[in-house]
Design a protein around this motif. Structure first.
Motif, PDB file in Angstrom:
ATOM      1  N   MET A 233       0.841  -1.172   0.000  1.00  0.00           N
ATOM      2  CA  MET A 233       0.000   0.000   0.000  1.00  0.00           C
ATOM      3  C   MET A 233       0.891   1.241   0.000  1.00  0.00           C
ATOM      4  N   GLY A 234       0.340   2.346  -0.434  1.00  0.00           N
ATOM      5  CA  GLY A 234       1.117   3.572  -0.546  1.00  0.00           C
ATOM      6  C   GLY A 234       1.133   4.387   0.730  1.00  0.00           C
ATOM      7  N   GLU A 235       1.759   5.529   0.653  1.00  0.00           N
ATOM      8  CA  GLU A 235       1.809   6.470   1.773  1.00  0.00           C
ATOM      9  C   GLU A 235       0.517   7.267   1.798  1.00  0.00           C
ATOM     10  N   PRO A 236       0.091   7.749   2.968  1.00  0.00           N
ATOM     11  CA  PRO A 236      -1.125   8.533   3.044  1.00  0.00           C
ATOM     12  C   PRO A 236      -0.989   9.855   2.315  1.00  0.00           C
ATOM     13  N   GLY A 237      -2.137  10.333   1.823  1.00  0.00           N
ATOM     14  CA  GLY A 237      -2.159  11.647   1.200  1.00  0.00           C
ATOM     15  C   GLY A 237      -1.593  11.644  -0.199  1.00  0.00           C
ATOM     16  N   GLY A 238      -1.469  10.524  -0.808  1.00  0.00           N
ATOM     17  CA  GLY A 238      -0.966  10.457  -2.159  1.00  0.00           C
ATOM     18  C   GLY A 238      -0.072   9.256  -2.332  1.00  0.00           C
ATOM     19  N   GLY A 239       1.178   9.380  -1.916  1.00  0.00           N
ATOM     20  CA  GLY A 239       2.105   8.264  -2.027  1.00  0.00           C
ATOM     21  C   GLY A 239       2.096   7.665  -3.412  1.00  0.00           C
ATOM     22  N   ASP A 240       1.936   6.361  -3.497  1.00  0.00           N
ATOM     23  CA  ASP A 240       1.936   5.676  -4.777  1.00  0.00           C
ATOM     24  C   ASP A 240       0.799   6.135  -5.665  1.00  0.00           C
ATOM     25  N   ALA A 241      -0.343   6.448  -5.071  1.00  0.00           N
ATOM     26  CA  ALA A 241      -1.505   6.825  -5.852  1.00  0.00           C
ATOM     27  C   ALA A 241      -1.395   8.255  -6.366  1.00  0.00           C
ATOM     28  N   GLY A 242      -0.641   9.109  -5.666  1.00  0.00           N
ATOM     29  CA  GLY A 242      -0.505  10.488  -6.092  1.00  0.00           C
ATOM     30  C   GLY A 242      -1.779  11.295  -5.906  1.00  0.00           C
ATOM     31  N   ARG A 243      -2.674  10.810  -5.061  1.00  0.00           N
ATOM     32  CA  ARG A 243      -3.950  11.498  -4.830  1.00  0.00           C
ATOM     33  C   ARG A 243      -3.892  12.294  -3.542  1.00  0.00           C
ATOM     34  N   PRO A 244      -4.413  13.513  -3.574  1.00  0.00           N
ATOM     35  CA  PRO A 244      -4.546  14.254  -2.316  1.00  0.00           C
ATOM     36  C   PRO A 244      -5.655  13.638  -1.462  1.00  0.00           C
ATOM     37  N   LEU A 245      -5.683  13.967  -0.186  1.00  0.00           N
ATOM     38  CA  LEU A 245      -6.667  13.365   0.726  1.00  0.00           C
ATOM     39  C   LEU A 245      -8.114  13.632   0.336  1.00  0.00           C
ATOM     40  N   PHE A 246      -8.374  14.721  -0.365  1.00  0.00           N
ATOM     41  CA  PHE A 246      -9.763  15.038  -0.695  1.00  0.00           C
ATOM     42  C   PHE A 246     -10.287  14.277  -1.907  1.00  0.00           C
ATOM     43  N   GLN A 247      -9.438  13.553  -2.611  1.00  0.00           N
ATOM     44  CA  GLN A 247      -9.845  12.850  -3.830  1.00  0.00           C
ATOM     45  C   GLN A 247      -9.911  11.349  -3.583  1.00  0.00           C
ATOM     46  N   PRO A 248     -11.125  10.758  -3.569  1.00  0.00           N
ATOM     47  CA  PRO A 248     -11.232   9.317  -3.337  1.00  0.00           C
ATOM     48  C   PRO A 248     -10.752   8.503  -4.539  1.00  0.00           C
ATOM     49  N   HIS A 249     -10.299   7.298  -4.277  1.00  0.00           N
ATOM     50  CA  HIS A 249      -9.886   6.389  -5.337  1.00  0.00           C
ATOM     51  C   HIS A 249     -11.113   6.034  -6.178  1.00  0.00           C
ATOM     52  N   ALA A 250     -10.957   6.006  -7.492  1.00  0.00           N
ATOM     53  CA  ALA A 250     -12.076   5.743  -8.403  1.00  0.00           C
ATOM     54  C   ALA A 250     -12.724   4.380  -8.175  1.00  0.00           C
ATOM     55  N   ASP A 251     -11.958   3.417  -7.646  1.00  0.00           N
ATOM     56  CA  ASP A 251     -12.533   2.097  -7.356  1.00  0.00           C
ATOM     57  C   ASP A 251     -13.492   2.144  -6.172  1.00  0.00           C
ATOM     58  N   ARG A 252     -13.321   3.130  -5.298  1.00  0.00           N
ATOM     59  CA  ARG A 252     -14.148   3.229  -4.095  1.00  0.00           C
ATOM     60  C   ARG A 252     -15.304   4.218  -4.259  1.00  0.00           C
ATOM     61  N   LEU A 253     -15.117   5.229  -5.106  1.00  0.00           N
ATOM     62  CA  LEU A 253     -16.171   6.192  -5.398  1.00  0.00           C
ATOM     63  C   LEU A 253     -15.981   6.672  -6.831  1.00  0.00           C
ATOM     64  N   PRO A 254     -16.653   6.004  -7.769  1.00  0.00           N
ATOM     65  CA  PRO A 254     -16.494   6.395  -9.171  1.00  0.00           C
ATOM     66  C   PRO A 254     -17.112   7.768  -9.445  1.00  0.00           C
ATOM     67  N   ALA A 255     -16.523   8.481 -10.378  1.00  0.00           N
ATOM     68  CA  ALA A 255     -16.984   9.833 -10.712  1.00  0.00           C
ATOM     69  C   ALA A 255     -18.415   9.848 -11.232  1.00  0.00           C
ATOM     70  N   ASP A 256     -18.910   8.717 -11.707  1.00  0.00           N
ATOM     71  CA  ASP A 256     -20.291   8.687 -12.222  1.00  0.00           C
ATOM     72  C   ASP A 256     -21.313   8.291 -11.152  1.00  0.00           C
ATOM     73  N   HIS A 257     -20.865   8.204  -9.887  1.00  0.00           N
ATOM     74  CA  HIS A 257     -21.799   7.913  -8.797  1.00  0.00           C
ATOM     75  C   HIS A 257     -22.847   9.028  -8.778  1.00  0.00           C
ATOM     76  N   PRO A 258     -24.124   8.695  -8.631  1.00  0.00           N
ATOM     77  CA  PRO A 258     -25.172   9.722  -8.701  1.00  0.00           C
ATOM     78  C   PRO A 258     -25.070  10.825  -7.641  1.00  0.00           C
ATOM     79  N   HIS A 259     -24.389  10.576  -6.546  1.00  0.00           N
ATOM     80  CA  HIS A 259     -24.250  11.581  -5.487  1.00  0.00           C
ATOM     81  C   HIS A 259     -22.801  12.004  -5.293  1.00  0.00           C
ATOM     82  N   TYR A 260     -21.988  11.823  -6.324  1.00  0.00           N
ATOM     83  CA  TYR A 260     -20.553  12.096  -6.240  1.00  0.00           C
ATOM     84  C   TYR A 260     -20.256  13.496  -5.698  1.00  0.00           C
ATOM     85  N   ALA A 261     -20.842  14.519  -6.276  1.00  0.00           N
ATOM     86  CA  ALA A 261     -20.566  15.901  -5.860  1.00  0.00           C
ATOM     87  C   ALA A 261     -20.994  16.133  -4.413  1.00  0.00           C
TER      88      ALA A 261
END
Length: 79
Positions: free
Chosen positions: A1-29
């Motif tokens: 697993m990567g480091e928190p706050g991005g690490g291997d994924a390069g994602r900031p804490l406010f951006q969920p992984h697409a596998d856990r919350l896809p952008a097309d989720h009806p309540h995404y925003a």
């Protein structure tokens, strides 16, 4: 697993992984808004606007120090 706050994924804490919350989720925003408000307030969790369930924030999960492999929506350790 990567480091928190991005690490291997390069994602900031406010951006969920697409596998856990896809952008097309009806309540995404709405979900991102609720998560962002919780992060800004320093809260450990927020109430999911679509299900009413309590969801842990990425900030809380990062402070835990490792992935618990429970499938958390905002896990900061996903690569």
């Amino acid at each position: 697993m990567g480091e928190p706050g991005g690490g291997d994924a390069g994602r900031p804490l406010f951006q969920p992984h697409a596998d856990r919350l896809p952008a097309d989720h009806p309540h995404y925003a709405q979900i991102l808004r609720a998560h962002d408000e919780a992060l800004r307030a320093g809260a450990d969790s927020y109430v999911d606007p679509s299900s009413g369930l309590v969801v842990l924030t990425a900030g809380y999960l990062a402070r835990r120090g490792s992935c618990c492999e429970s499938g958390c929506r905002h896990c900061p350790y996903l690569a």
